[in-house]
Design a protein around this motif. Structure first.
Motif, PDB file in Angstrom:
ATOM      1  N   LEU A  42       0.833  -1.215   0.000  1.00 55.87           N
ATOM      2  CA  LEU A  42       0.000   0.000   0.000  1.00 55.87           C
ATOM      3  C   LEU A  42       0.859   1.254   0.000  1.00 55.87           C
ATOM      4  CD1 LEU A  42      -2.766  -1.020   2.557  1.00 55.87           C
ATOM      5  CD2 LEU A  42      -3.040  -0.732   0.088  1.00 55.87           C
ATOM      6  N   GLY A  43       2.002   1.194   0.688  1.00 50.82           N
ATOM      7  CA  GLY A  43       2.910   2.341   0.761  1.00 50.82           C
ATOM      8  C   GLY A  43       3.521   2.733  -0.565  1.00 50.82           C
ATOM      9  N   CYS A  44       3.407   1.882  -1.571  1.00 47.68           N
ATOM     10  CA  CYS A  44       3.918   2.216  -2.906  1.00 47.68           C
ATOM     11  C   CYS A  44       3.091   3.308  -3.573  1.00 47.68           C
ATOM     12  CB  CYS A  44       3.920   0.977  -3.799  1.00 47.68           C
ATOM     13  SG  CYS A  44       5.091  -0.288  -3.276  1.00 47.68           S
ATOM     14  N   PHE A  45       1.879   3.526  -3.055  1.00 50.57           N
ATOM     15  CA  PHE A  45       0.995   4.535  -3.620  1.00 50.57           C
ATOM     16  C   PHE A  45       1.105   5.800  -2.788  1.00 50.57           C
ATOM     17  CE2 PHE A  45      -3.243   6.542  -4.051  1.00 50.57           C
ATOM     18  CZ  PHE A  45      -3.236   6.731  -5.429  1.00 50.57           C
ATOM     19  N   GLY A  46       1.590   6.877  -3.380  1.00 50.89           N
ATOM     20  CA  GLY A  46       1.701   8.152  -2.681  1.00 50.89           C
ATOM     21  C   GLY A  46       0.346   8.823  -2.547  1.00 50.89           C
ATOM     22  N   THR A  47       0.102   9.427  -1.400  1.00 54.71           N
ATOM     23  CA  THR A  47      -1.164  10.124  -1.171  1.00 54.71           C
ATOM     24  C   THR A  47      -0.905  11.509  -0.611  1.00 54.71           C
ATOM     25  OG1 THR A  47      -1.403   9.325   1.110  1.00 54.71           O
ATOM     26  CG2 THR A  47      -2.343   7.950  -0.628  1.00 54.71           C
ATOM     27  N   GLY A  48      -1.887  12.369  -0.767  1.00 58.06           N
ATOM     28  CA  GLY A  48      -1.845  13.654  -0.112  1.00 58.06           C
ATOM     29  C   GLY A  48      -2.131  13.479   1.371  1.00 58.06           C
ATOM     30  N   GLY A 106     -14.633  20.574  22.925  1.00 52.96           N
ATOM     31  CA  GLY A 106     -13.773  21.531  22.241  1.00 52.96           C
ATOM     32  C   GLY A 106     -13.381  21.063  20.857  1.00 52.96           C
ATOM     33  N   PRO A 107     -12.440  21.765  20.220  1.00 49.92           N
ATOM     34  CA  PRO A 107     -12.036  21.416  18.861  1.00 49.92           C
ATOM     35  C   PRO A 107     -11.297  20.080  18.824  1.00 49.92           C
ATOM     36  CG  PRO A 107     -10.604  23.127  19.725  1.00 49.92           C
ATOM     37  CD  PRO A 107     -11.686  22.910  20.740  1.00 49.92           C
ATOM     38  N   LEU A 108     -11.444  19.362  17.709  1.00 50.63           N
ATOM     39  CA  LEU A 108     -10.816  18.059  17.552  1.00 50.63           C
ATOM     40  C   LEU A 108     -10.260  17.929  16.136  1.00 50.63           C
ATOM     41  CD1 LEU A 108     -10.413  15.354  19.131  1.00 50.63           C
ATOM     42  CD2 LEU A 108     -12.474  14.534  17.952  1.00 50.63           C
ATOM     43  N   ALA A 109      -9.116  17.269  16.010  1.00 49.26           N
ATOM     44  CA  ALA A 109      -8.476  17.071  14.702  1.00 49.26           C
ATOM     45  C   ALA A 109      -7.929  15.664  14.588  1.00 49.26           C
ATOM     46  CB  ALA A 109      -7.348  18.083  14.515  1.00 49.26           C
ATOM     47  N   MET A 110      -7.769  15.222  13.337  1.00 47.93           N
ATOM     48  CA  MET A 110      -7.207  13.912  13.038  1.00 47.93           C
ATOM     49  C   MET A 110      -6.498  13.998  11.688  1.00 47.93           C
ATOM     50  SD  MET A 110      -9.242  10.317  12.342  1.00 47.93           S
ATOM     51  CE  MET A 110      -9.742  10.034  14.028  1.00 47.93           C
ATOM     52  N   THR A 111      -5.277  13.480  11.619  1.00 47.05           N
ATOM     53  CA  THR A 111      -4.561  13.397  10.346  1.00 47.05           C
ATOM     54  C   THR A 111      -5.098  12.204   9.570  1.00 47.05           C
ATOM     55  OG1 THR A 111      -2.592  14.369  11.334  1.00 47.05           O
ATOM     56  CG2 THR A 111      -2.272  13.140   9.295  1.00 47.05           C
ATOM     57  N   ALA A 112      -5.312  12.401   8.271  1.00 46.64           N
ATOM     58  CA  ALA A 112      -5.826  11.316   7.422  1.00 46.64           C
ATOM     59  C   ALA A 112      -5.236  11.441   6.026  1.00 46.64           C
ATOM     60  CB  ALA A 112      -7.352  11.377   7.349  1.00 46.64           C
ATOM     61  N   ASN A 113      -4.903  10.305   5.415  1.00 47.19           N
ATOM     62  CA  ASN A 113      -4.477  10.340   4.015  1.00 47.19           C
ATOM     63  C   ASN A 113      -5.463   9.591   3.130  1.00 47.19           C
ATOM     64  OD1 ASN A 113      -3.832   7.731   4.716  1.00 47.19           O
ATOM     65  ND2 ASN A 113      -1.773   7.773   3.870  1.00 47.19           N
ATOM     66  N   GLY A 152       0.272  26.577  -3.965  1.00 45.97           N
ATOM     67  CA  GLY A 152       1.225  25.956  -3.057  1.00 45.97           C
ATOM     68  C   GLY A 152       1.472  24.510  -3.420  1.00 45.97           C
ATOM     69  N   THR A 153       2.469  23.939  -2.797  1.00 44.33           N
ATOM     70  CA  THR A 153       2.829  22.547  -3.001  1.00 44.33           C
ATOM     71  C   THR A 153       2.287  21.734  -1.840  1.00 44.33           C
ATOM     72  OG1 THR A 153       4.845  23.222  -4.138  1.00 44.33           O
ATOM     73  CG2 THR A 153       4.769  20.967  -3.336  1.00 44.33           C
ATOM     74  N   GLY A 154       1.618  20.646  -2.148  1.00 45.78           N
ATOM     75  CA  GLY A 154       1.010  19.820  -1.124  1.00 45.78           C
ATOM     76  C   GLY A 154       1.992  18.864  -0.469  1.00 45.78           C
ATOM     77  N   LEU A 155       1.667  18.456   0.751  1.00 41.95           N
ATOM     78  CA  LEU A 155       2.440  17.469   1.487  1.00 41.95           C
ATOM     79  C   LEU A 155       1.998  16.080   1.041  1.00 41.95           C
ATOM     80  CD1 LEU A 155       4.460  16.858   3.793  1.00 41.95           C
ATOM     81  CD2 LEU A 155       2.491  16.901   5.360  1.00 41.95           C
ATOM     82  N   LEU A 156       2.961  15.219   0.737  1.00 41.25           N
ATOM     83  CA  LEU A 156       2.665  13.858   0.297  1.00 41.25           C
ATOM     84  C   LEU A 156       3.209  12.845   1.294  1.00 41.25           C
ATOM     85  CD1 LEU A 156       3.610  14.154  -3.485  1.00 41.25           C
ATOM     86  CD2 LEU A 156       1.364  14.400  -2.426  1.00 41.25           C
ATOM     87  N   HIS A 157       2.602  11.663   1.293  1.00 39.10           N
ATOM     88  CA  HIS A 157       3.056  10.557   2.139  1.00 39.10           C
ATOM     89  C   HIS A 157       3.195   9.320   1.259  1.00 39.10           C
ATOM     90  CE1 HIS A 157       2.622   7.300   5.169  1.00 39.10           C
ATOM     91  NE2 HIS A 157       3.392   8.122   5.860  1.00 39.10           N
ATOM     92  N   LYS A 158       4.379   8.704   1.304  1.00 47.09           N
ATOM     93  CA  LYS A 158       4.641   7.504   0.504  1.00 47.09           C
ATOM     94  C   LYS A 158       5.703   6.683   1.215  1.00 47.09           C
ATOM     95  CE  LYS A 158       5.814   5.984  -4.146  1.00 47.09           C
ATOM     96  NZ  LYS A 158       7.078   5.288  -4.097  1.00 47.09           N
ATOM     97  N   SER A 159       5.460   5.395   1.296  1.00 51.22           N
ATOM     98  CA  SER A 159       6.411   4.461   1.917  1.00 51.22           C
ATOM     99  C   SER A 159       6.857   4.913   3.311  1.00 51.22           C
ATOM    100  CB  SER A 159       7.625   4.260   1.014  1.00 51.22           C
ATOM    101  OG  SER A 159       7.234   3.711  -0.215  1.00 51.22           O
ATOM    102  N   GLY A 160       5.907   5.448   4.085  1.00 50.44           N
ATOM    103  CA  GLY A 160       6.208   5.854   5.449  1.00 50.44           C
ATOM    104  C   GLY A 160       6.950   7.169   5.579  1.00 50.44           C
ATOM    105  N   GLN A 161       7.111   7.894   4.475  1.00 48.46           N
ATOM    106  CA  GLN A 161       7.853   9.155   4.512  1.00 48.46           C
ATOM    107  C   GLN A 161       6.978  10.298   4.007  1.00 48.46           C
ATOM    108  OE1 GLN A 161      11.414   8.587   2.215  1.00 48.46           O
ATOM    109  NE2 GLN A 161      12.284   7.149   3.675  1.00 48.46           N
ATOM    110  N   TYR A 162       7.285  11.497   4.485  1.00 48.47           N
ATOM    111  CA  TYR A 162       6.606  12.709   4.047  1.00 48.47           C
ATOM    112  C   TYR A 162       7.523  13.487   3.111  1.00 48.47           C
ATOM    113  CZ  TYR A 162       3.179  12.019   7.764  1.00 48.47           C
ATOM    114  OH  TYR A 162       2.198  11.524   8.561  1.00 48.47           O
ATOM    115  N   GLY A 163       6.913  14.216   2.169  1.00 49.52           N
ATOM    116  CA  GLY A 163       7.690  15.046   1.269  1.00 49.52           C
ATOM    117  C   GLY A 163       6.774  15.844   0.370  1.00 49.52           C
TER     118      GLY A 163
END
Length: 169
Positions: A20-26, A37-44, A149-160
Motif C-alpha cells: 500500500l505504501g507504494c501509492f503516494g497520497t496527499g 472543544g475542537p478536535l483534529a485527526m490526520t488522514a491520508n 502551493g505545493t502539497g504534502l505527500l506521504h509515501k512508503s512511510g515518509q513525508y515530502g
C-alpha cells in the motif's frame, strides 16, 4: 528482483502495508467541533466522490480514540496540508485536542479552520459506510478554499513534496 505475491491476512499484514505504501497520497487534517472543544485527526484516505453535487470522502480508523466524535460529527473540514506542514500532520496524528502548534479560528458552526493549508473542504456529513477496520465518511461540500502551493505527500512511510508543480488555475 522478483515479484512478491501475498494473500492479505494477519501473517502478511506488514507486507500488505508495504505494498500500500507504494501509492503516494496527499495528507489532510480533518477537524470538527465537539462538546469538549475542537478536535483534529490526520488522514491520508481522502478522495473526490462527485462533482455534482460536490462530495468527498475520507476514512476514519475504528480503533482511534477520536473515531466516535468524527462519525458523529455533522460538520467538519478537510484541510489539504502544504509541504511545509509536516509537523502539523505528525502532531494531529498523535494528539487531536491540542491546537497550540497552529493558527486557527472556528467557523460559524464552531469547526476549527486551520491557516496555511493549500485547500480546505467544509463538509456536511451525508453517509457512513462500514469498511472493515475503518468507516468511510462521505460529505457534501459546502465551501471550498484554495491557494497556490505545493502539497504534502506521504509515501512508503515518509513525508515530502512534489517539486516543480504549483497549480495556479
Amino acid at each position: 528482483m522478483s515479484d512478491i505475491t501475498i494473500i492479505p491476512g494477519p501473517d502478511t499484514s506488514r507486507a500488505y502495508r508495504m505494498a500500500l505504501g507504494c501509492f503516494g497520497t496527499g495528507v489532510t487534517v480533518v477537524t470538527t467541533a465537539t462538546d469538549e472543544g475542537p478536535l483534529a485527526m490526520t488522514a491520508n484516505s481522502f478522495a473526490s466522490v462527485s462533482l455534482d453535487p460536490a462530495m468527498v470522502l475520507w476514512c476514519a480508523a475504528k480503533h482511534s480514540k477520536r473515531y466516535q466524535a468524527f462519525v458523529s460529527a455533522q460538520d467538519y473540514s478537510i484541510h489539504i496540508l502544504a509541504e511545509d506542514q509536516m509537523d502539523l500532520a505528525l502532531h494531529f496524528s498523535r494528539i487531536g485536542t491540542d491546537f497550540s502548534p497552529t493558527s486557527w479560528q472556528p467557523d460559524s458552526a464552531g469547526v476549527p479552520i486551520l491557516r496555511g493549508c493549500i485547500a480546505r473542504f467544509d463538509c456536511r456529513q451525508t453517509a457512513l459506510h462500514d469498511a472493515g477496520d475503518h468507516t468511510i465518511i462521505v460529505g457534501l461540500v459546502q465551501r471550498v478554499m484554495r491557494r497556490p502551493g505545493t502539497g504534502l505527500l506521504h509515501k512508503s512511510g515518509q513525508y515530502g513534496g512534489f517539486s516543480g508543480f504549483d497549480q495556479q488555475g
